[in-house]
Design a protein around this motif. Structure first.
Motif: not given
Length: 216
Positions: A150-159, A188-195, A181-183
């Motif tokens: 839950k609420n995994a950050t982009i930094a955590e995912i990139e690591k 689309n000015n969206l936050p990282q989320s599972k959805e 995915y991050f691009a």
């Protein structure tokens, strides 16, 4: 003279700091290599590794009570490692999922969707691996964080798809998939989320291969 002495000290300290950083990275990469790159992605749920022999498979299974194994190298019936692994899974009642990815070639979204489906339905705890536990495994680990943390950050995912696990090139499949995915999120000015990840994965947005510097 005093100014030269100060500059000399600054030079020595700078070079020493750089050498220490290089030594740290080298030791870190070496540790991963000699320890089969075994790491926890999500405690009690998901683990990652390099290709393991029977002895290390046994130790990993007993330590983490593994119920599923995802082989990201695919089906190789003529290779010894594949037969050993497949037989081990059958004897130990471990669900076995071979799915083939390239370490550097960007996969099709449909292939990633299959991986996502397996990650979601496979009994837990599970482990996935490729050959070195870095490139394809990094992609699976990054996706796992998105799906299950839950609420995994982009930094955590990139690591998960970085040099921390010996993926030192930006051409690795994990880096390329996450970069796309991050691009899309940024566009689309969206936050990282599972959805949002699943929306991107099921969209018609085409992934673009990375073109740039080799090293991360």
């Amino acid at each position: 003279m005093q100014k030269k002495s100060i500059l000399k000290k600054i030079f020595i300290y700078t070079v020493s700091a750089i050498l220490l950083c290089i030594l740290y990275v080298a030791m870190h990469l070496g540790y991963n290599f000699f320890s089969d790159n075994i790491h926890t992605v999500i405690p009690n749920k998901i683990y990652r590794s390099a290709q393991l022999n029977k002895k290390n498979l046994t130790e990993l299974t007993e330590k983490y009570h593994i119920k599923s194994m995802i082989n990201l190298r695919g089906t190789w019936p003529t290779n010894h490692w594949y037969e050993v692994e497949k037989k081990f899974a059958k004897i130990n009642h471990i669900e076995y999922y071979p799915i083939q990815f390239s370490a550097y070639k960007l996969p099709k979204k449909q292939e990633i969707r299959i991986l996502v489906h397996i990650l979601q339905i496979a009994p837990k705890p599970l482990v996935f691996h490729c050959e070195g536990g870095a490139d394809r495994t990094g992609m699976a680990a990054a996706i796992s964080l998105i799906l299950f943390k839950k609420n995994a950050t982009i930094a955590e995912i990139e690591k998960e798809a970085s040099w921390h696990y010996n993926a030192v090139s930006r051409f690795t499949v994990g880096y390329q998939v996450m970069r796309n995915y991050f691009a899309w999120l940024k566009k689309n000015n969206l936050p990282q989320s599972k959805e949002n990840f699943l929306t991107w994965l099921n969209s018609d947005e085409k992934m673009q291969p990375y073109e740039g510097w080799f090293f991360v």
